[in-house]
Each structure stands twice: as C-alpha cells, then as structure tokens.
Design a protein around this motif. Structure first.
Motif, PDB file in Angstrom:
ATOM      1  N   SER A  83       9.598   0.497   2.684  1.00  0.00           N
ATOM      2  CA  SER A  83       9.076   1.811   2.276  1.00  0.00           C
ATOM      3  C   SER A  83      10.021   2.541   1.323  1.00  0.00           C
ATOM      4  CB  SER A  83       8.841   2.682   3.516  1.00  0.00           C
ATOM      5  OG  SER A  83       7.949   2.061   4.417  1.00  0.00           O
ATOM      6  N   GLN A 137       0.195   4.314   0.444  1.00  0.00           N
ATOM      7  CA  GLN A 137      -0.136   5.225   1.537  1.00  0.00           C
ATOM      8  C   GLN A 137       0.556   4.801   2.833  1.00  0.00           C
ATOM      9  OE1 GLN A 137      -4.340   5.766   2.181  1.00  0.00           O
ATOM     10  NE2 GLN A 137      -4.057   6.999   4.028  1.00  0.00           N
ATOM     11  N   GLU A 138       0.616   3.497   3.069  1.00  0.00           N
ATOM     12  CA  GLU A 138       1.283   2.999   4.270  1.00  0.00           C
ATOM     13  C   GLU A 138       2.780   3.302   4.225  1.00  0.00           C
ATOM     14  OE1 GLU A 138       1.839  -1.207   6.762  1.00  0.00           O
ATOM     15  OE2 GLU A 138       0.467  -1.101   5.047  1.00  0.00           O
ATOM     16  N   ASN A 187       4.181   5.834   2.622  1.00  0.00           N
ATOM     17  CA  ASN A 187       4.331   7.280   2.817  1.00  0.00           C
ATOM     18  C   ASN A 187       4.151   7.679   4.278  1.00  0.00           C
ATOM     19  OD1 ASN A 187       4.851   7.802   0.112  1.00  0.00           O
ATOM     20  ND2 ASN A 187       2.688   8.074  -0.399  1.00  0.00           N
ATOM     21  N   GLU A 188       3.221   7.021   4.958  1.00  0.00           N
ATOM     22  CA  GLU A 188       2.997   7.331   6.370  1.00  0.00           C
ATOM     23  C   GLU A 188       4.238   7.008   7.200  1.00  0.00           C
ATOM     24  OE1 GLU A 188      -0.467   5.221   7.563  1.00  0.00           O
ATOM     25  OE2 GLU A 188      -1.872   6.606   6.572  1.00  0.00           O
ATOM     26  N   ASN A 225       0.851  -1.202   0.000  1.00  0.00           N
ATOM     27  CA  ASN A 225       0.000   0.000   0.000  1.00  0.00           C
ATOM     28  C   ASN A 225       0.883   1.248   0.000  1.00  0.00           C
ATOM     29  OD1 ASN A 225      -1.726   2.118   0.515  1.00  0.00           O
ATOM     30  ND2 ASN A 225      -2.961   0.997   2.009  1.00  0.00           N
TER      31      ASN A 225
END
Length: 450
Positions: free
Chosen positions: A348, A238-239, A241-242, A236
C-alpha cells in the motif's frame, strides 16, 4: 613410573568410555521415506524469513523439519501451524553478557559463547531427534559452525551452510578490521566451514568469494532470495487506501492522505551499525526544508518497522528534530507488525527505502526482496558490489550513496508521479519471481525432495 602410566591409561579409558556413553544417537536413513532436516538459527526465528521459507518448502515436499533458534518474536503463522515443523527454542544468554562497549565485549563475548556452546550442544545433540540434514544460517559463525560440525560428525548428519553474509565482516564493524578477534574469526570461519556437504549463498558474488578465498571443495549453490506468497502487489488503489486509512500510524495525517498530498515511505531496519539510519533522518530533514519552499512537493509519512539495539537512540534524535521544527513536512512513525500486516503495508506504500550498507559487499537485504514481492519500488544504498544482482537502476528502483543523494531521489520520485509509477510497474514485474521457483531446482534437488 609404571603406576603413573597406568594412571594416565585409566583416565584416558574412563574419558573415552564416558564419551561413548554420551554420544548422541545417529540418524537412520531407513526410518523415514522423506528426509528430516534440522534448521539452526542462532538468532530470532521470527526475524529470519529465509530460514522460515526453507522450513515451509521442506514441509511442503513432505520432509520433517525441526527449527532450533530463539523465539523473541512470533514466527510466520504457516510455520507455527504446520504439523511437519517443530520449533525447539534456544535459551537466551544472560542479559548481563550483552554490551556495546568494546572493552567489555572482549570479556563478555567469550562468556556468551561458552553459554551458547553448552545450550547449542544440548539442543543439537540430544533434544532434537537425529536428522539426515542440518541447515545452518551463517552468520553468526561463532560458535554455530564448530558445534554444528561436531554434532553432524557424531550423528552422521549432512551439514549445509546457508551463507547470508560473513561473520568476521560483521564483527569488524564493531572492533575494526585489524582487531585480533576479527583475524581469529576469519580463521575460524574458513576452518569450520569445510566439513560440509554443500553451501548455499545469497548472491553470485558471495559464491565467488567462497570459491576463491575460502577454497571450498563442496558444491557452492547461489540461492537468491525471493518473496514468499504472502507478499504480493495490491493493484486496486481503493484497496490500498482502505488499508492505509485503517492503519493506526496514519491517524494524524489522514486528512493529507485523503487529499492526495501525502506519500507513504516504508523502511524496515534492524537498528544495527550496518544500517546507518542517520542517512534517512538527514534526508528527511533536507526534504522537509525543501518541501516547505516548494508546495508542489507532497508531505511524507515515514513508517519504520523493526527492532534492534540502536532504536532508542534514533527515536530520541527524531523527537529532538520534531521539537526543533525540522520535520514540518515529514511525519515519522515506528511499528512492529504481524507478517500479513507488514505485507499489506508494503503493497500500500508509495516507496521503500533500504539503508543496508553490506559489511562484506556481497550480501543483499531481504527487505528489498519483500518490497519487490509486494510490487513496491525501492531506493537503496548502492555502494556495494552485489547491488546490481537485486535492483535494476531506473527499472524497479534507484540507488544512492549519501543523505543528499537520497533527498534528490525523494524529490525526483515524489515530485513526478510518472517516474514513480514507472518504477512501480518494474517492481510489480519483479514480484512474479517467487521463492519456490528458485528453491525447488536447487535446494529441493540437493535434499532429495524434488
């Protein structure tokens, strides 16, 4: 003359009596349903992932494990919390015996070995309970192999050597291939590795060297490194980036991260001579110069993890380059992370870099295995024999043999998201190959656990 002979006989009998009294207790195989295993790491347990994975696998199958090694950094949390795993820390040698000076090394080296012999013997023969198996990480070979061999003989323990590399090839990096201590190390390693029940090794190429050059009679079992369960891809975006937005080392570049004009590059290093870190520094300087003239090329955040003797030297060099304005499109940060955070960083990031050059040509860097476990594509130094056993060129990674070639790889991948994504897909596919799948049919069967 008779009195002289009687005196010699008395001294010999007294010495034999003392030796018998000091003999360590032996392992009784009838005392436990599952075999007990000692694991010896003459290094930092926390930075020996493969040996920790051995311990976790043994405990998972019901075996009792004692890990003997240095506690310089935190071991894996699962190792610490597992009731079937006990850690016996080794006492560090006096700091004065650590030196990078070649002349002093020939003096301090033997003193360091004598200290290690005494403490290793105490831990192996007396502090640790008797066990059926002793699994030894090699290198370092001196004095580990000799002390382990004698301890196993006296305790009727079966010795298994897990070959990560060759001790003499690493020593040759410091002293040169023709140094007398290197030649002595070759003889020592080939001699004290023969009293074993089995050998594990990290590559097929290393297995061939052990078979042909060492002429070993015991079984030689290649056991390729595979990632543990805590390394896994984050699919994901978004995960990812978080995590990066909450990562302290990204604070100065978060605006570029949010704009999508930044790529995160990760390299894990032990800051030692067998990883020439100047290759990455030179490549980043070249990339920065080219990116300044080509706006389509993104900025780079290079996160370097690890500890080691040459870290201070390289950090001073990086600081000088920053002051000189030679890293305008590159930000370099160092970090020492917990295992979970390191796993998340790899999952990431955009690209992993391996600078492992291999002193023997037949070992492989564990860091690349971890990167693949996290689904992270890799570029790495590929001028050694065993490289192809780990990386498939153009599928899950790319190789390089100089700073200029590394710069070309960075431009090729960061300038074309499709190429980078192709490698990421290949790395994620590679991540499905796990440690237990490799370990159970090889080591588990050897130890009588599976």
């Amino acid at each position: 003359m008779i009195e002289y002979l009687i005196g010699i006989a008395f001294c010999l009998s007294s010495a034999l009596t003392v030796l018998i009294l000091l003999l360590p207790s032996q392992y009784d195989p009838a005392t436990k349903d599952k075999p007990s295993v000692q694991i010896l790491v003459l290094g930092d347990i926390g930075r020996s992932p493969r040996m920790q994975y051995h311990a976790l696998s043994i405990a998972k199958h019901g075996g009792e494990v004692v890990i003997i090694g240095y506690k310089e950094s935190d071991p894996h949390p699962d190792v610490v919390s597992n009731p079937k795993i006990t850690i016996i820390p080794l006492r560090p040698h006096p700091a004065i015996l650590q030196t990078s000076n070649k002349l002093l090394f020939t003096i301090y080296g033997p003193l360091k070995v004598l200290f290690q012999i005494a403490y290793l013997w105490k831990c192996l023969a007396y502090t640790a309970p008797p066990s059926r198996w002793l699994l030894v990480q090699n290198p370092p070979s001196i004095p580990t192999l000799a002390v382990a061999s004698i301890s196993c003989f006296l305790r009727q323990t079966r010795l298994v050597i897990d070959w990560h590399n060759f001790g003499y090839s690493i020593l040759a990096l410091k002293l040169g291939q023709n140094h007398p201590l290197v030649k002595l190390s070759i003889w020592y390693e080939k001699t004290f590795c023969k009293s074993t029940s089995a050998h594990l090794c990290v590559t097929d190429a290393m297995g061939l060297v052990l078979k042909n050059d060492f002429a070993l009679q015991a079984p030689i079992l290649p056991l390729h490194d595979r990632p543990a369960s805590h390394f896994h891809p984050i699919t994901n975006p978004q995960e990812r980036n978080e995590f990066l937005n909450g990562f302290p080392e990204t604070e100065s570049v978060r605006s570029s991260l949010a704009a999508g004009t930044l790529r995160v590059l990760v390299s894990s290093t032990s800051w030692t001579p067998d990883e020439d870190f100047s290759i990455l520094i030179d490549a980043l300087v070249q990339y920065s110069e080219l990116a300044a003239a080509q706006p389509e090329l993104p900025e780079i955040l290079a996160v370097i993890t690890g500890k080691g003797p040459q870290k201070k030297m390289y950090l001073e060099k990086i600081a000088a380059l920053e002051v000189a304005g030679q890293l305008q499109k590159v930000t370099v940060r160092t970090a020492w992370l917990t295992v979970p955070d390191y796993a998340r960083l790899l999952a990431s990031a955009s690209l992993g870099v391996s600078l492992h050059t291999s002193s023997s040509g037949v070992d492989l860097p564990m860091k690349v295995v971890d990167m693949f476990g996290a689904g992270l594509p890799v570029v790495g130094w590929n001028r050694f024999e065993a490289w192809s056993e780990l990386v498939t060129e153009g599928v899950n990674g790319l190789g390089f043999g100089s700073a200029t070639e590394l710069t070309e790889r960075l431009i090729e991948l960061f300038g074309d998201d499709k190429k980078l994504e192709t490698l990421r897909v290949g790395a994620q596919k590679e991540s499905t190959r796990r440690w237990d799948d490799e370990w159970d049919p090889i080591v588990g069967k050897l130890l009588g656990l599976t």
